[in-house]
Structure formats: C-alpha cells, structure tokens
Scaffold this motif. Sequence first.
Motif, PDB file in Angstrom:
ATOM      1  N   TYR A 333       0.850  -1.192   0.000  1.00 21.29           N
ATOM      2  CA  TYR A 333       0.000   0.000   0.000  1.00 21.29           C
ATOM      3  C   TYR A 333       0.884   1.241   0.000  1.00 21.29           C
ATOM      4  N   SER A 334       1.383   1.561  -1.193  1.00 22.16           N
ATOM      5  CA  SER A 334       2.261   2.718  -1.395  1.00 22.16           C
ATOM      6  C   SER A 334       1.896   3.368  -2.720  1.00 22.16           C
ATOM      7  N   ILE A 335       2.380   2.815  -3.827  1.00 24.97           N
ATOM      8  CA  ILE A 335       1.930   3.238  -5.150  1.00 24.97           C
ATOM      9  C   ILE A 335       1.550   2.001  -5.944  1.00 24.97           C
ATOM     10  N   ALA A 336       0.693   2.197  -6.929  1.00 20.70           N
ATOM     11  CA  ALA A 336       0.145   1.068  -7.672  1.00 20.70           C
ATOM     12  C   ALA A 336       1.065   0.575  -8.781  1.00 20.70           C
ATOM     13  N   ASN A 337       2.148   1.291  -9.039  1.00 16.48           N
ATOM     14  CA  ASN A 337       3.079   0.885 -10.096  1.00 16.48           C
ATOM     15  C   ASN A 337       4.523   0.929  -9.591  1.00 16.48           C
ATOM     16  N   PRO A 338       4.858   0.118  -8.596  1.00 18.02           N
ATOM     17  CA  PRO A 338       6.213   0.173  -8.032  1.00 18.02           C
ATOM     18  C   PRO A 338       7.261  -0.135  -9.099  1.00 18.02           C
ATOM     19  N   PRO A 339       8.325   0.668  -9.167  1.00 16.55           N
ATOM     20  CA  PRO A 339       9.288   0.519 -10.262  1.00 16.55           C
ATOM     21  C   PRO A 339      10.403  -0.477  -9.992  1.00 16.55           C
ATOM     22  N   MET A 340      10.501  -0.971  -8.763  1.00 19.18           N
ATOM     23  CA  MET A 340      11.670  -1.773  -8.386  1.00 19.18           C
ATOM     24  C   MET A 340      11.807  -3.059  -9.196  1.00 19.18           C
ATOM     25  N   ILE A 341      10.685  -3.610  -9.666  1.00 19.21           N
ATOM     26  CA  ILE A 341      10.704  -4.883 -10.382  1.00 19.21           C
ATOM     27  C   ILE A 341      11.469  -4.799 -11.699  1.00 19.21           C
ATOM     28  N   GLN A 342      11.570  -3.600 -12.260  1.00 17.64           N
ATOM     29  CA  GLN A 342      12.126  -3.486 -13.607  1.00 17.64           C
ATOM     30  C   GLN A 342      13.553  -3.997 -13.688  1.00 17.64           C
ATOM     31  N   GLU A 343      14.360  -3.769 -12.637  1.00 17.18           N
ATOM     32  CA  GLU A 343      15.737  -4.231 -12.673  1.00 17.18           C
ATOM     33  C   GLU A 343      15.799  -5.757 -12.777  1.00 17.18           C
ATOM     34  N   ALA A 344      14.827  -6.448 -12.193  1.00 13.15           N
ATOM     35  CA  ALA A 344      14.784  -7.900 -12.293  1.00 13.15           C
ATOM     36  C   ALA A 344      14.281  -8.346 -13.662  1.00 13.15           C
ATOM     37  N   LEU A 345      13.266  -7.660 -14.179  1.00 16.76           N
ATOM     38  CA  LEU A 345      12.738  -8.030 -15.493  1.00 16.76           C
ATOM     39  C   LEU A 345      13.770  -7.795 -16.590  1.00 16.76           C
ATOM     40  N   ASP A 346      14.615  -6.793 -16.402  1.00 17.83           N
ATOM     41  CA  ASP A 346      15.618  -6.481 -17.428  1.00 17.83           C
ATOM     42  C   ASP A 346      16.621  -7.614 -17.632  1.00 17.83           C
ATOM     43  N   VAL A 347      16.823  -8.443 -16.611  1.00 17.28           N
ATOM     44  CA  VAL A 347      17.807  -9.530 -16.734  1.00 17.28           C
ATOM     45  C   VAL A 347      17.137 -10.906 -16.737  1.00 17.28           C
ATOM     46  N   LEU A 348      15.811 -10.932 -16.784  1.00 20.59           N
ATOM     47  CA  LEU A 348      15.095 -12.206 -16.747  1.00 20.59           C
ATOM     48  C   LEU A 348      15.391 -13.010 -18.010  1.00 20.59           C
ATOM     49  N   PRO A 349      15.869 -14.240 -17.871  1.00 18.12           N
ATOM     50  CA  PRO A 349      16.174 -15.047 -19.064  1.00 18.12           C
ATOM     51  C   PRO A 349      14.905 -15.398 -19.839  1.00 18.12           C
ATOM     52  N   PRO A 350      15.008 -15.579 -21.131  1.00 21.04           N
ATOM     53  CA  PRO A 350      13.841 -15.971 -21.939  1.00 21.04           C
ATOM     54  C   PRO A 350      13.221 -17.264 -21.417  1.00 21.04           C
ATOM     55  N   GLY A 351      11.908 -17.287 -21.394  1.00 23.95           N
ATOM     56  CA  GLY A 351      11.200 -18.483 -20.963  1.00 23.95           C
ATOM     57  C   GLY A 351      11.003 -18.602 -19.472  1.00 23.95           C
ATOM     58  N   LYS A 352      11.627 -17.737 -18.676  1.00 25.48           N
ATOM     59  CA  LYS A 352      11.481 -17.781 -17.224  1.00 25.48           C
ATOM     60  C   LYS A 352      10.396 -16.802 -16.780  1.00 25.48           C
ATOM     61  N   THR A 467      -4.731   6.397   3.875  1.00 22.12           N
ATOM     62  CA  THR A 467      -3.728   6.832   4.850  1.00 22.12           C
ATOM     63  C   THR A 467      -2.369   6.224   4.565  1.00 22.12           C
ATOM     64  N   MET A 468      -2.296   4.906   4.432  1.00 19.63           N
ATOM     65  CA  MET A 468      -0.999   4.256   4.279  1.00 19.63           C
ATOM     66  C   MET A 468      -0.332   4.575   2.942  1.00 19.63           C
ATOM     67  N   PRO A 469      -1.028   4.502   1.811  1.00 16.30           N
ATOM     68  CA  PRO A 469      -0.348   4.863   0.556  1.00 16.30           C
ATOM     69  C   PRO A 469       0.172   6.293   0.546  1.00 16.30           C
ATOM     70  N   LEU A 470      -0.608   7.233   1.043  1.00 17.00           N
ATOM     71  CA  LEU A 470      -0.183   8.625   0.998  1.00 17.00           C
ATOM     72  C   LEU A 470       1.049   8.867   1.857  1.00 17.00           C
ATOM     73  N   ILE A 471       1.049   8.364   3.084  1.00 12.95           N
ATOM     74  CA  ILE A 471       2.187   8.644   3.960  1.00 12.95           C
ATOM     75  C   ILE A 471       3.425   7.882   3.516  1.00 12.95           C
TER      76      ILE A 471
END
Length: 682
Positions: A333-352, A467-471
């Motif tokens: 409960y922070s933001i609906a599009n957290p960006p942290m995953i992108q670093e993992a997706l950028d190196v995800l091997p094909p088919g995984k 409350t929680m996402p905003l703070i």
Amino acid sequence: MPTEFATREIGAAAKAAAVAEPRVTFKTDRSLGAQAYRFSRVSDGTVVVTSGDASGAMYGGLDIAEALRLGTLKELVSDHRLHTPHVLDRGIKFNLPLDWRTPTYSDRTTASQSNIPEMWSMDFWHDFIDEMARDRYNLLSLWSEHPFPSMVKVPEFPDVALDDVWQGKTDANGAYTDHAVVKKMTMDQKIAFWREVMEYAHDRGIAVYIFTWNVFTHGATGKYNITDAMSNATTVAYTRDSVRELIKTYPLLDGMGITSGENMPGATDDAKEDWVWATYGEGARNALRQEPHRKFHIIHRFHQTSLSQIMQRWKDFSGPVDFSYKYSVAHMYSIANPPMIQEALDVLPPGKKMWLEVRNDDIYSFRFGDPDYLRDYVDNMPPAEVSGGYMMGADGYCLGREFLDRDPGPGPHELVIQKQWYSFMLMGRLSYDPTIPDTHFQEVLAARFPGVSAFGLYRALQSASQTMPLITRFFWGDIDIKWFPESSSKRPADKNYYTVLDFAEGESMPGANVLNIRQWRTNVLEKRPMTKTTPLQIADALEEESRATLQSVAALRMQTPGANAVEFRKTLVDCESLAWLAHYYAEKIHAASDLGLYDLTSDASQQASAIRHLDSALDAWKHYATVRDGQYVPALYGRAGYVNITAMTAKVAQDLTIARGWRPGSIRATVPGQTTEPGVKP
C-alpha cells in the motif's frame, strides 16, 4: 471436488436468502482455458456453467452463490461473456509458525505464538482454504525458516523428527523464555495432518508450496553434530535428505521456494548457490528420480544472490525453475506501479517467469479496502509472459487467527482473512477480473450490512484506506523494519519513533514522484517550479481523506444494520482510527515543512507555525490512541517490535520540544541508513 464445494455454497446461499435453489449443471470445454467459465440457460431454466477445468467450474458456481445472496442471479446468468483470469496464479504468503522449535521468520511474537495451536487445527485450515477459494486465490505458499523437523521423518537422521507441538511462554515482561506443550502428536500424525491439508487445498483448486530461508537448522541443531554453518558437511547431507523426504512424503506438494543469502554471513554468490544446489537441488533431484513424471516447481528468490549463479547451478534441473522478487519491497500500500521490479525483469532469461512477492507490512490491525487502488495495482503488474503470479502476505504478522481484539467474542478467534474479508476479497477478485465495477462491491457491503448506506460504508473504507499509501509515498522505508506506518516508527517501535526531524530529513518513495522536504524547500526558496507532488499536497490529501472518513463514520453511526452489527461497529472504529492517523500525519508533514524552511531562513513565524501544527498532531495522536487502543491490545510484532500506541504518546509530545529548541542548520544533507536493499545482481 471443487464443484462439490460450489454446489454446497449455492445451497447455503439459497437457504440464507430464503429463495429457491436453482438447478445448476456443470459442463467442461477444455478449449476455454484454465479457470475460465461462462453461463447459459436451457429451456427448463437450468443454469449451465461451462468451464475449461474444475477450478473454472467452481468459480462459476461461487458466482451463482454470490448472486443469490445479492439478488442478482438473473443479471449474472444473462451475461454470456467468457470469464478468464487476469492473473493466472493468485497466492497467499503465509508465514507458518509450526512450533516453538521450528519457527517461521520473526515469529516470537504475539500473533505467531498465539497461532501455533491453530496451525495444527484442521478446522482452521478448512475455514482458511474455503475463504481463499471464495476470494479466488489459487495458491497457498507456506513460509518457514526450517520446517523439516515438524513435517518429515528422515531415515538417515531419525532423531530429528519432533513429536508434539510446543508454544512459547512469556515472562512478566512479555519476553519468551519457556515453552508449553499445546498438542500431543506423533510425527506420523503430523504427516497425515499436512497431507490432509494439501488434499483439501487441491479440492478447492489451490496449489501448495513451501518456502524456506537458508541456512537455518531450527529443531535439528546439535543433533548428529548438525549446525547452521554452511561448511558443515553433515548439515549439507541432512538438509539434502530432508528436502528429498519432504517431496516424497507429500505427493500433493506442488513446489518449493528457496532463498540464498539468509544466515550465510560473508559467503560469496558462488558459495551460496553451491550450498543451495547441494541441498535443495540434489535433494529434489533425488526425490524426483523416483517420480519422473511429477511436475515439481522451484521458485528461486532474487535475494542476496546473482542470476548467473542461479542459472548455472540449476540448468539441469528436470522441472521448472522460476524466480521471485519483492514487488513493492515491504509496502504493497504505497503506489500502484512500483518501479523496483524493472531491474529484475531487465535480466530475466527468456522463458522464465518472475513471481511477485506482494508484501503487506503496512496494515496489521485494521479492516480496510479500496477497489480503485487494487484495480490499478493489479493492472500495473507485469504481463503473463514474464510474471508467474503473486503471493500476498506479511513478514511481521501471522495470517492465522486474530489475537489483537480486546473483545473477540465467544468461541474461537476469527481468522484474519475473515476479519479483513473486504480487502482480501478485493485483491483476489480483482486480480482474477479487474473489470468488476465498484457497484458490485457496494452490493456486497449492502448484503453483509443490510439497512445501512452501502455507499457510505464503501466511501468510509475507501477514504480510510488512503492513509498508508499517501504517507508511505512521502516517507519511505523500503523494508518493514524501517517503516511501520501504524506507529510512525521503525524497529523496535518502542524505541524508534520517527520524529519531526526525521520527517524533515526523510526520503520519498522511488517512483512515487513526490518531493521530500529538502527538495521542496529548495524549490520554494529558489522559486523553482514544482514538477512533482509536494509535501504540502500530500498533507492536504491526508487531511481531506481524514475529514471525509470522519464525516462518513459519523453518518453511519446513526444507522443500525440488520445483521453483523458487532462487525459493523468494529469496522467504523477501524475507519475512525485510520482517519485520526491521517490527520496526525497531515499535521506532522506541515510542521516538518515549516521547520524545513525555518532551518534555512531563521524566520520565527515558520517555527511558530510548526509548533501549532505539532500541537494539532499531538491532539490527533491522542484521538488515534484512544480509538485504536479501545479496540486493540498492545502487541509484539515480528518486524516492528513491541507496539503500544497509547504509550507512544509521550514520544509524539517530544516533537514539540524538538520544534521549540530547533536550531537553524539542523537538517542533514544526507541521512545514513536510507539506502534500499541490495539490488539484482546479473
């Protein structure tokens, strides 16, 4: 069978609604796909559920049961569209406190220790799994640091298996110092128990996984010279053989999740993966050699290890090997599009695939729910081509029975998934179908609390849930030991309250496009344009949601529901608590902003304004403490520490002392300890 469960639900719903039970038949059309279904009617009025598999049939039947309760059956079955899952695998992350001797992560806590007997109650698991199915969850992941002594017999290490169930006992200060035997069970009985749990889950279309952290040897340490040292050859052999026996013992176990890096101090990535492969990899291979056609899924966490080492060690494993990642770190409960995953997706091997660990360490106490936020959250998840699904849950709280309520009522304590039924339902249902309109959830609230304004309650819950996402967007602590918004603290909460100075020096959430106070004050003083959300805009939004919630609660308290009156009253208390917490945070942000300016300008009027806002913040906290603690007891949490909101009032008051004694130049340019967890290593 899943359809038998759905049929019983239809009968119960018809009886509760005092209407005739409709004739329902189930047909299978595999071409529809997994979990898919549609409705039709034949000339005699029979409702036909045509599905791609048994889970789809069950979900169609559950839709009918819900429509009977809501009085919308005619509309439901006249809609012939094909229902298909948006997220194919929708899971619960359940930290499993099996025993005092075999703990889960951070489980010497009020919730975990209280729930140890419940983990060995079949009634608990029947109720929990039924609720999962109703909410459309189809994966149960059970997390334990070292479950093997409580779940399997290992022929090579027979004395490791633990009979009976132990629970922690506390001294007068609340410290766990001893144990009590809360259930007498042989290991054979324990094995039979967990086999039945897994069978029951499969009968509801729910896969079961066990996740571990490594290296831990709870319950086995000292036996056969077993230790938690990676270099101990006996520990390697014991862990390998335990993994083998776990897979062999439980034919309905669908997979395991594994972790490299926990309790592996100083180890290189090579050493970590060598150990994990020598134990989990070889153990799984040894088990599966005897079942060559069994599909057993490994999910390797992206946690303190490197992708190249994982791929190298696991390249020859016969089954699927995927990955998982902390999607919002600890704060769903922070933001609906957290960006942290992108670093993992950028190196995800094909088919995984990358599974999403959706950690909710934001809200333990309260009932809440915002369909719009969760719909956006689900819509922003990575697509099915790269995402395996999600597992939602907490590390600092046990999703068993509820032991916070001062007045739990007669009989067994209610399940957390039942207490917070609205938020669990929203996440499960919207991740299956994010197109479900808000009006549907208002109809659900109307059916549960007849005679009150469903829209009013919907708005109260939605406003309180901001409350929680905003703070957390404004004041970011990535992992749960750094930020527990219910108490404005980090671990341990009773010693580490976040002061107004901490707020002035804090960082905003990456990707949230929110200015922290240092950035904002520079823009103010240098007359730069504000290209991101400002601290004052966050404060104003918190204040608006607080005001809206309190108005809704006041109106709802004039109404009396025709059913579930106690739950209705407690729901309003939860909404009011979150409203006062939002008001507290709004005033505190205003004060921190004033002090941020005063820190550079020495303008006494800004200091005076900060003091006025902190007076209001203290008053709001007192209201929050009175309302919240009137309903909930203080408790020891796994990651936040001991939380006593009323006792923390003295710390809140100290913010006024800080403001009155503030010297310009107090705010540091950078603050140690605000870095995030280690990122993905290729």
